[in-house]
Design a protein around this motif. Structure first.
Motif, PDB file in Angstrom:
ATOM      1  N   ASN A 190      -7.324 -26.811 -88.631  1.00 22.21           N
ATOM      2  CA  ASN A 190      -7.540 -25.670 -87.677  1.00 22.21           C
ATOM      3  C   ASN A 190      -6.624 -25.291 -86.767  1.00 22.21           C
ATOM      4  O   ASN A 190      -6.373 -24.195 -86.403  1.00 22.21           O
ATOM      5  CB  ASN A 190      -8.927 -25.401 -87.201  1.00 22.21           C
ATOM      6  N   GLU A 191      -6.298 -26.551 -85.840  1.00 23.25           N
ATOM      7  CA  GLU A 191      -5.388 -26.458 -84.638  1.00 23.25           C
ATOM      8  C   GLU A 191      -4.061 -25.611 -85.290  1.00 23.25           C
ATOM      9  O   GLU A 191      -3.197 -24.873 -84.566  1.00 23.25           O
ATOM     10  CB  GLU A 191      -5.067 -27.765 -84.107  1.00 23.25           C
ATOM     11  N   GLN A 192      -3.335 -26.446 -86.436  1.00 25.72           N
ATOM     12  CA  GLN A 192      -2.059 -25.844 -86.993  1.00 25.72           C
ATOM     13  C   GLN A 192      -2.331 -24.277 -87.276  1.00 25.72           C
ATOM     14  O   GLN A 192      -1.539 -23.533 -86.975  1.00 25.72           O
ATOM     15  CB  GLN A 192      -1.951 -26.791 -88.332  1.00 25.72           C
ATOM     16  N   ALA A 193      -3.451 -23.864 -88.127  1.00 18.74           N
ATOM     17  CA  ALA A 193      -3.668 -22.433 -88.161  1.00 18.74           C
ATOM     18  C   ALA A 193      -3.684 -21.703 -87.019  1.00 18.74           C
ATOM     19  O   ALA A 193      -2.970 -20.763 -86.965  1.00 18.74           O
ATOM     20  CB  ALA A 193      -4.768 -22.322 -89.069  1.00 18.74           C
ATOM     21  N   TYR A 194      -4.292 -22.152 -85.947  1.00 19.80           N
ATOM     22  CA  TYR A 194      -4.396 -21.322 -84.681  1.00 19.80           C
ATOM     23  C   TYR A 194      -3.028 -21.174 -84.027  1.00 19.80           C
ATOM     24  O   TYR A 194      -2.893 -20.209 -83.664  1.00 19.80           O
ATOM     25  CB  TYR A 194      -5.464 -22.291 -83.700  1.00 19.80           C
ATOM     26  N   GLU A 195      -2.042 -22.224 -84.312  1.00 18.80           N
ATOM     27  CA  GLU A 195      -0.848 -21.906 -83.621  1.00 18.80           C
ATOM     28  C   GLU A 195       0.111 -21.033 -84.531  1.00 18.80           C
ATOM     29  O   GLU A 195       0.775 -20.228 -84.009  1.00 18.80           O
ATOM     30  CB  GLU A 195       0.004 -23.308 -83.611  1.00 18.80           C
ATOM     31  N   ALA A 196      -0.467 -20.803 -85.733  1.00 22.28           N
ATOM     32  CA  ALA A 196       0.420 -20.024 -86.680  1.00 22.28           C
ATOM     33  C   ALA A 196      -0.041 -18.696 -86.668  1.00 22.28           C
ATOM     34  O   ALA A 196       0.674 -17.574 -87.018  1.00 22.28           O
ATOM     35  CB  ALA A 196       0.196 -20.286 -88.288  1.00 22.28           C
ATOM     36  N   MET A 197      -1.175 -18.344 -85.793  1.00 22.23           N
ATOM     37  CA  MET A 197      -1.915 -17.023 -85.804  1.00 22.23           C
ATOM     38  C   MET A 197      -1.351 -16.367 -84.501  1.00 22.23           C
ATOM     39  O   MET A 197      -0.772 -16.699 -83.367  1.00 22.23           O
ATOM     40  CB  MET A 197      -3.322 -16.967 -85.864  1.00 22.23           C
ATOM     41  N   THR A 198      -1.119 -14.839 -84.554  1.00 18.83           N
ATOM     42  CA  THR A 198      -0.567 -14.271 -83.410  1.00 18.83           C
ATOM     43  C   THR A 198      -1.658 -13.071 -82.916  1.00 18.83           C
ATOM     44  O   THR A 198      -1.873 -12.564 -81.725  1.00 18.83           O
ATOM     45  CB  THR A 198       0.372 -13.354 -83.540  1.00 18.83           C
ATOM     46  N   CYS A 199      -2.971 -12.998 -83.841  1.00 16.56           N
ATOM     47  CA  CYS A 199      -4.048 -12.234 -83.064  1.00 16.56           C
ATOM     48  C   CYS A 199      -4.908 -12.768 -82.113  1.00 16.56           C
ATOM     49  O   CYS A 199      -4.617 -14.018 -81.804  1.00 16.56           O
ATOM     50  CB  CYS A 199      -4.959 -11.790 -84.458  1.00 16.56           C
ATOM     51  N   LEU A 225      -1.553 -15.719 -92.163  1.00 18.76           N
ATOM     52  CA  LEU A 225      -1.912 -15.944 -90.847  1.00 18.76           C
ATOM     53  C   LEU A 225      -1.363 -15.328 -89.695  1.00 18.76           C
ATOM     54  O   LEU A 225      -1.871 -14.650 -88.831  1.00 18.76           O
ATOM     55  CB  LEU A 225      -1.861 -17.581 -90.522  1.00 18.76           C
ATOM     56  N   ALA A 226      -0.047 -15.120 -89.928  1.00 14.81           N
ATOM     57  CA  ALA A 226       0.660 -14.217 -88.869  1.00 14.81           C
ATOM     58  C   ALA A 226       0.744 -12.859 -89.049  1.00 14.81           C
ATOM     59  O   ALA A 226       0.830 -12.137 -87.906  1.00 14.81           O
ATOM     60  CB  ALA A 226       2.368 -14.839 -89.015  1.00 14.81           C
ATOM     61  N   ARG A 227       0.043 -12.442 -90.209  1.00  9.16           N
ATOM     62  CA  ARG A 227      -0.218 -11.042 -90.212  1.00  9.16           C
ATOM     63  C   ARG A 227      -1.708 -10.670 -90.067  1.00  9.16           C
ATOM     64  O   ARG A 227      -2.062  -9.740 -90.090  1.00  9.16           O
ATOM     65  CB  ARG A 227       0.072 -10.454 -91.877  1.00  9.16           C
ATOM     66  N   VAL A 228      -2.552 -11.656 -89.867  1.00  5.72           N
ATOM     67  CA  VAL A 228      -4.002 -11.216 -89.448  1.00  5.72           C
ATOM     68  C   VAL A 228      -4.027 -10.359 -88.157  1.00  5.72           C
ATOM     69  O   VAL A 228      -3.540 -10.919 -87.011  1.00  5.72           O
ATOM     70  CB  VAL A 228      -4.836 -12.304 -89.391  1.00  5.72           C
ATOM     71  N   LYS A 229      -4.643  -9.449 -88.094  1.00  5.02           N
ATOM     72  CA  LYS A 229      -4.816  -8.553 -86.671  1.00  5.02           C
ATOM     73  C   LYS A 229      -6.386  -8.644 -86.438  1.00  5.02           C
ATOM     74  O   LYS A 229      -6.460  -8.508 -84.975  1.00  5.02           O
ATOM     75  CB  LYS A 229      -4.322  -7.076 -86.831  1.00  5.02           C
ATOM     76  N   ALA A 230      -7.150  -9.209 -87.023  1.00  5.63           N
ATOM     77  CA  ALA A 230      -8.633  -9.151 -86.646  1.00  5.63           C
ATOM     78  C   ALA A 230      -8.679 -10.337 -85.712  1.00  5.63           C
ATOM     79  O   ALA A 230      -8.437 -11.193 -86.080  1.00  5.63           O
ATOM     80  CB  ALA A 230      -9.519  -9.054 -88.132  1.00  5.63           C
ATOM     81  N   PRO A 231      -9.497 -10.015 -84.674  1.00  4.85           N
ATOM     82  CA  PRO A 231      -9.943 -11.366 -83.931  1.00  4.85           C
ATOM     83  C   PRO A 231     -10.489 -12.210 -84.468  1.00  4.85           C
ATOM     84  O   PRO A 231     -11.544 -12.064 -85.175  1.00  4.85           O
ATOM     85  CB  PRO A 231     -11.085 -10.507 -82.733  1.00  4.85           C
TER      86      PRO A 231
END
Length: 211
Positions: A163-172, A141-147
């Motif tokens: 989904n909230e947990q995944a959202y917090e783990a993402m940086t894109c 998740l942290a390596r996803v660059k696509a919006p």
């Protein structure tokens, strides 16, 4: 007119490819367990996206015998590898070569789509509908660059939290939207069409097209 194809690979995968005139991009579907390329709901979504000028590829990520083994259904690494193969295939196929690819994932397919998008600069955008993005894993998740657009039904409370947990783990660039009155499968009247409208606009925006 959509056509049935067999996408080469080990094993070959059954798929349905639809390419409208002058397409803006390609949407590759990642179905969850119990769904597939022949699902009426998936084909309804694909029909609507093609009306907006988006090519669609609905494929079964597992063969029949593979799907019979429930371990494969939750093997996110395996599913993601099949999605990457689909992107490779599309890049070399006459009708889709040059089209920016994106993923539309549902249920476990949401996690597979994000795992496949991690580190792949070709992917223009991702939409997850009632998905399990958490299954992609924190590192991916942290390596996803696509919006990424995460869509969850308001009645699907357990999946909202995931989904909230995944959202917090993402940086894109990302957005989490809760669809009022919708359950996990978006079977309630009008809710699936809301998903289609939001997904269409997300893809077109990130293809540089005004919806």
């Amino acid at each position: 007119m959509p056509i049935a194809i067999s996408m080469p690979g080990f094993p070959p995968l059954a798929a349905i490819l639809g390419v409208p005139p002058r397409p803006h991009g390609l949407v590759i579907f990642a179905h969850g367990s119990g769904s597939g390329r022949l699902s009426p709901r998936n084909n309804h979504v694909a029909d609507r996206l093609r009306e907006a000028g988006l090519a669609t590829l609905l494929l079964d990520l597992l063969t029949g015998p593979e799907e019979a083994d429930r371990r494969n259904v939750f093997d996110i690494g395996l599913l993601a590898s099949r999605l990457r193969c689909a992107v490779d295939w599309a890049a070399g196929h006459t009708a889709t070569a040059g089209l920016p690819p994106c993923y539309f994932g549902a249920s476990t397919g949401g996690g597979a789509a994000l795992r496949a998008a991690a580190g792949d600069a070709r992917i223009a955008a991702v939409v997850s509908r009632g998905g399990r993005p958490d299954l992609a894993g924190v590192d991916a998740l942290a390596r996803v660059k696509a919006p990424t657009l995460l869509l969850v039904g308001a009645l699907d409370r357990a999946v909202i939290e995931l989904n909230e947990q995944a959202y917090e783990a993402m940086t894109c660039g990302r957005k989490l939207m809760i669809i009022p009155g919708a359950g996990h499968l978006f079977e309630e009247p009008g809710t699936l069409d809301q998903v289609v409208d939001l997904a269409r606009d997300w893809f077109l925006h990130h293809f540089g097209v005004r919806p």
